[in-house]
Each structure stands twice: as C-alpha cells, then as structure tokens.
Design a protein around this motif. Structure first.
Motif, PDB file in Angstrom:
ATOM      1  N   ALA A 133      12.372  12.530   3.706  1.00 12.18           N
ATOM      2  CA  ALA A 133      11.326  13.491   3.341  1.00 12.18           C
ATOM      3  C   ALA A 133      10.055  12.781   2.897  1.00 12.18           C
ATOM      4  O   ALA A 133       8.939  13.229   3.203  1.00 12.18           O
ATOM      5  CB  ALA A 133      11.843  14.410   2.240  1.00 12.18           C
ATOM      6  N   HIS A 134      10.206  11.681   2.175  1.00  9.95           N
ATOM      7  CA  HIS A 134       9.044  10.913   1.720  1.00  9.95           C
ATOM      8  C   HIS A 134       8.244  10.393   2.911  1.00  9.95           C
ATOM      9  O   HIS A 134       7.005  10.476   2.924  1.00  9.95           O
ATOM     10  CB  HIS A 134       9.491   9.743   0.850  1.00  9.95           C
ATOM     11  CG  HIS A 134       8.371   8.852   0.418  1.00  9.95           C
ATOM     12  ND1 HIS A 134       7.602   9.100  -0.695  1.00  9.95           N
ATOM     13  CD2 HIS A 134       7.872   7.707   0.967  1.00  9.95           C
ATOM     14  CE1 HIS A 134       6.685   8.150  -0.817  1.00  9.95           C
ATOM     15  NE2 HIS A 134       6.833   7.297   0.184  1.00  9.95           N
ATOM     16  N   GLU A 135       8.928   9.855   3.908  1.00  7.35           N
ATOM     17  CA  GLU A 135       8.227   9.349   5.089  1.00  7.35           C
ATOM     18  C   GLU A 135       7.557  10.486   5.846  1.00  7.35           C
ATOM     19  O   GLU A 135       6.480  10.308   6.420  1.00  7.35           O
ATOM     20  CB  GLU A 135       9.195   8.579   5.993  1.00  7.35           C
ATOM     21  CG  GLU A 135       9.802   7.343   5.349  1.00  7.35           C
ATOM     22  CD  GLU A 135       8.767   6.400   4.744  1.00  7.35           C
ATOM     23  OE1 GLU A 135       7.640   6.308   5.290  1.00  7.35           O
ATOM     24  OE2 GLU A 135       9.059   5.775   3.718  1.00  7.35           O
ATOM     25  N   CYS A 136       8.185  11.663   5.831  1.00 14.14           N
ATOM     26  CA  CYS A 136       7.548  12.838   6.436  1.00 14.14           C
ATOM     27  C   CYS A 136       6.267  13.179   5.689  1.00 14.14           C
ATOM     28  O   CYS A 136       5.295  13.664   6.278  1.00 14.14           O
ATOM     29  CB  CYS A 136       8.500  14.036   6.400  1.00 14.14           C
ATOM     30  SG  CYS A 136       9.833  13.956   7.603  1.00 14.14           S
ATOM     31  N   GLY A 137       6.278  12.923   4.377  1.00  9.26           N
ATOM     32  CA  GLY A 137       5.075  13.147   3.585  1.00  9.26           C
ATOM     33  C   GLY A 137       3.906  12.345   4.118  1.00  9.26           C
ATOM     34  O   GLY A 137       2.767  12.830   4.170  1.00  9.26           O
ATOM     35  N   HIS A 138       4.175  11.115   4.560  1.00 10.30           N
ATOM     36  CA  HIS A 138       3.116  10.280   5.143  1.00 10.30           C
ATOM     37  C   HIS A 138       2.656  10.845   6.486  1.00 10.30           C
ATOM     38  O   HIS A 138       1.463  10.813   6.811  1.00 10.30           O
ATOM     39  CB  HIS A 138       3.612   8.845   5.330  1.00 10.30           C
ATOM     40  CG  HIS A 138       3.782   8.097   4.043  1.00 10.30           C
ATOM     41  ND1 HIS A 138       2.785   8.020   3.097  1.00 10.30           N
ATOM     42  CD2 HIS A 138       4.829   7.384   3.544  1.00 10.30           C
ATOM     43  CE1 HIS A 138       3.201   7.295   2.072  1.00 10.30           C
ATOM     44  NE2 HIS A 138       4.442   6.906   2.320  1.00 10.30           N
ATOM     45  N   ALA A 139       3.608  11.341   7.273  1.00 16.85           N
ATOM     46  CA  ALA A 139       3.249  11.930   8.562  1.00 16.85           C
ATOM     47  C   ALA A 139       2.371  13.163   8.366  1.00 16.85           C
ATOM     48  O   ALA A 139       1.418  13.392   9.122  1.00 16.85           O
ATOM     49  CB  ALA A 139       4.518  12.298   9.335  1.00 16.85           C
ATOM     50  N   ILE A 140       2.690  13.952   7.335  1.00 16.83           N
ATOM     51  CA  ILE A 140       1.877  15.135   7.031  1.00 16.83           C
ATOM     52  C   ILE A 140       0.495  14.715   6.564  1.00 16.83           C
ATOM     53  O   ILE A 140      -0.524  15.323   6.940  1.00 16.83           O
ATOM     54  CB  ILE A 140       2.581  16.001   5.961  1.00 16.83           C
ATOM     55  CG1 ILE A 140       3.905  16.557   6.515  1.00 16.83           C
ATOM     56  CG2 ILE A 140       1.676  17.146   5.517  1.00 16.83           C
ATOM     57  CD1 ILE A 140       4.746  17.277   5.479  1.00 16.83           C
ATOM     58  N   GLN A 141       0.424  13.656   5.738  1.00 18.31           N
ATOM     59  CA  GLN A 141      -0.872  13.136   5.301  1.00 18.31           C
ATOM     60  C   GLN A 141      -1.734  12.760   6.503  1.00 18.31           C
ATOM     61  O   GLN A 141      -2.926  13.079   6.557  1.00 18.31           O
ATOM     62  CB  GLN A 141      -0.670  11.901   4.419  1.00 18.31           C
ATOM     63  CG  GLN A 141      -0.086  12.193   3.046  1.00 18.31           C
ATOM     64  CD  GLN A 141       0.244  10.910   2.292  1.00 18.31           C
ATOM     65  OE1 GLN A 141       0.435   9.853   2.888  1.00 18.31           O
ATOM     66  NE2 GLN A 141       0.299  11.008   0.967  1.00 18.31           N
ATOM     67  N   HIS A 142      -1.117  12.088   7.450  1.00 23.59           N
ATOM     68  CA  HIS A 142      -1.833  11.663   8.647  1.00 23.59           C
ATOM     69  C   HIS A 142      -2.311  12.868   9.444  1.00 23.59           C
ATOM     70  O   HIS A 142      -3.437  12.896   9.958  1.00 23.59           O
ATOM     71  CB  HIS A 142      -0.916  10.789   9.517  1.00 23.59           C
ATOM     72  CG  HIS A 142      -1.588  10.240  10.734  1.00 23.59           C
ATOM     73  ND1 HIS A 142      -0.957  10.129  11.954  1.00 23.59           N
ATOM     74  CD2 HIS A 142      -2.849   9.765  10.925  1.00 23.59           C
ATOM     75  CE1 HIS A 142      -1.782   9.612  12.829  1.00 23.59           C
ATOM     76  NE2 HIS A 142      -2.937   9.379  12.240  1.00 23.59           N
ATOM     77  N   ASN A 143      -1.475  13.888   9.508  1.00 24.25           N
ATOM     78  CA  ASN A 143      -1.787  15.088  10.287  1.00 24.25           C
ATOM     79  C   ASN A 143      -2.966  15.865   9.695  1.00 24.25           C
ATOM     80  O   ASN A 143      -3.752  16.464  10.433  1.00 24.25           O
ATOM     81  CB  ASN A 143      -0.556  15.991  10.352  1.00 24.25           C
ATOM     82  CG  ASN A 143      -0.744  17.166  11.286  1.00 24.25           C
ATOM     83  OD1 ASN A 143      -1.014  17.016  12.477  1.00 24.25           O
ATOM     84  ND2 ASN A 143      -0.624  18.374  10.748  1.00 24.25           N
ATOM     85  N   VAL A 144      -3.078  15.828   8.357  1.00 19.54           N
ATOM     86  CA  VAL A 144      -4.164  16.580   7.696  1.00 19.54           C
ATOM     87  C   VAL A 144      -5.344  15.688   7.318  1.00 19.54           C
ATOM     88  O   VAL A 144      -6.251  16.115   6.601  1.00 19.54           O
ATOM     89  CB  VAL A 144      -3.631  17.317   6.440  1.00 19.54           C
ATOM     90  CG1 VAL A 144      -2.543  18.292   6.810  1.00 19.54           C
ATOM     91  CG2 VAL A 144      -3.137  16.322   5.378  1.00 19.54           C
ATOM     92  N   ASN A 145      -5.331  14.438   7.785  1.00 19.59           N
ATOM     93  CA  ASN A 145      -6.404  13.485   7.484  1.00 19.59           C
ATOM     94  C   ASN A 145      -6.601  13.282   5.984  1.00 19.59           C
ATOM     95  O   ASN A 145      -7.725  13.349   5.464  1.00 19.59           O
ATOM     96  CB  ASN A 145      -7.729  13.939   8.115  1.00 19.59           C
ATOM     97  CG  ASN A 145      -7.770  13.715   9.609  1.00 19.59           C
ATOM     98  OD1 ASN A 145      -7.355  12.665  10.105  1.00 19.59           O
ATOM     99  ND2 ASN A 145      -8.248  14.713  10.348  1.00 19.59           N
ATOM    100  N   TYR A 146      -5.511  13.010   5.305  1.00 21.90           N
ATOM    101  CA  TYR A 146      -5.549  12.758   3.867  1.00 21.90           C
ATOM    102  C   TYR A 146      -6.393  11.515   3.614  1.00 21.90           C
ATOM    103  O   TYR A 146      -6.102  10.422   4.108  1.00 21.90           O
ATOM    104  CB  TYR A 146      -4.126  12.567   3.362  1.00 21.90           C
ATOM    105  CG  TYR A 146      -3.983  12.326   1.890  1.00 21.90           C
ATOM    106  CD1 TYR A 146      -4.421  13.260   0.947  1.00 21.90           C
ATOM    107  CD2 TYR A 146      -3.372  11.163   1.416  1.00 21.90           C
ATOM    108  CE1 TYR A 146      -4.273  13.028  -0.413  1.00 21.90           C
ATOM    109  CE2 TYR A 146      -3.207  10.933   0.050  1.00 21.90           C
ATOM    110  CZ  TYR A 146      -3.669  11.874  -0.848  1.00 21.90           C
ATOM    111  OH  TYR A 146      -3.513  11.645  -2.198  1.00 21.90           O
TER     112      TYR A 146
END
Length: 237
Positions: A106-119
C-alpha cells in the motif's frame, strides 16, 4: 592539526562523536523497522490478499491502470519507479498475505498515486536525484583533498556537494510520510484491512518512516562534522 594530542602522535577527533551518534540513530531505526516488519509478517490479514493483489486493488480504486506490479528479488527492496511505471514488490511482500506485506504494498501504491496526481515534493525529489547522487559520491573525496592540500575552496565545494545529498533526504521526508498517509486511507476505504488491523498497519508504516528520519538526522550530523573540520583546519592554518 585538529583534535587532542596523545603520546606517539595519535590524535582523537572529537567530531567522531557526531558520526557515532548518527550511526546509532540509523542502526536503531533500522532495527526497529526490521523487528516490526518481522512481527507483523507473522500476522495474516483478514482479507487474505497478497501484497500484489493489494497493490492492484488500490491502484484500480485510485483509477490507475497503467502501472504494472512486478516481483523483485531481495528483502524490503520494494519501490515504485515513475519512469517505467512499475511497482516492484519484494519476495516478502509480493506473494505474502501478512499485515506487513499489505502495508508495504500500500505504501508503494502511495508513491504511484503521488506520481499520478503530480505531487510536488515527489517531482522535486525526482528532479534533484542526479545532483544528489553526484553530491553523495564526490563530496567526501573533494572535501578530504581540500583538507590535505589546504585549499579552502575544495573543502567548501565538498560541503556544498554533501548539502545536496542532505537536501534530497530532507525532501524525501514529506514524500514518504505522505505515501504512508495515503496508504492508510486506501487500506481503510477499500476494506483491505479491518479497523482492528489498522493499529498494526500504523506501527509498520511508522517504523518505516523513522528510518528516513534517522537517515536525515545522520546526514545532518555528518554535514555539521564537515563544517567543524573545515573550520578547525582553517584556524590551524
């Protein structure tokens, strides 16, 4: 010469204390992470999902369908690569159904989501990776060369280069904490972990976050040591 004199020409560098403190912090955080992971690696999640299945469910729930979940060798080698959009899970996570495996995925998915939303912090960290790598590899050689040759410009350059590596670790903190926060929210909203399991999930993710805090603290102490050594040599000159 900096330090305190001893018979037969031996010297004690008091700045080694900073180095030792940094090592203790890093070892303590690493030990805490490994023990916490090992503990919750023995606890099976109620959902029965593997790390890979967890990652896929969270990515789908976030509307992300172009990230590939792949296995990778090693232990705690899990990471998300924004360049290839691959989410790599280690052998202790990919096919395991433990609370620890689910949390790491789930933590690594958090990074993928960050990338997807241009964090923004993630973008900044990615942008400074090249200079941070240069700084971490060349800072000490240049600094030591400056000390040996008594060239202040080189010692200053070494300090500046090492500062780039410290900056990278500083930017890493919000990235990692935010990824863990996103992970906890997704684990709860998707029902992957029960309310009772959330306490364990927080312990795993907090222990992981502490390793980054310790790494930053250790690097800051090393940077302080470089500054002290540089100032001491200049006074001796």
């Amino acid at each position: 010469m900096y330090g305190y004199g001893y018979p037969y020409g031996f010297y004690f560098d008091p700045t080694y204390v900073l180095l030792i403190i940094g090592m203790i912090l890093a070892l303590a955080a690493s030990g805490k992470m490994k023990s916490t992971f090992a503990r919750y690696q023995q606890v099976r999640s109620h959902s029965g999902l593997t790390g890979a299945q967890t990652a896929q469910r969270i990515l789908n729930a976030a509307g992300i369908y172009d990230v590939t979940v792949v296995p990778i060798a090693g232990s705690l080698t899990d990471h998300y690569d924004p360049r290839t959009k691959k989410l790599a899970l280690s052998q202790d996570v990919y096919g395991r159904t433990s609370v620890a495996a689910v949390c790491v995925a789930a933590h690594e998915c958090g990074h993928a989501i960050q990338h997807n939303v241009n964090y923004a912090p993630l973008n900044i960290r990615s942008a400074i990776v090249p200079v941070a790598n240069i700084g971490s590899s060349l800072s000490w050689p240049i600094f030591l060369l400056g000390l040996i040759l008594s060239i202040p410009a080189l010692t200053t350059a070494g300090i500046v280069l090492f500062s780039l590596a410290v900056l990278f670790q500083l930017v890493t903190l919000p990235v990692e904490f935010n990824a863990s926060s996103r992970a906890l929210k997704m684990l709860e909203s998707t029902g992957i972990l029960s309310h009772e399991e959330n306490a364990g999930a927080k312990k795993v993710l907090t222990a992981a976050a502490l390793t980054y805090v310790a790494a930053l603290a250790s690097s800051i102490l090393q940077l302080l040591r470089l500054i002290i050594l540089s100032g001491g040599r200049r006074r001796d000159d």
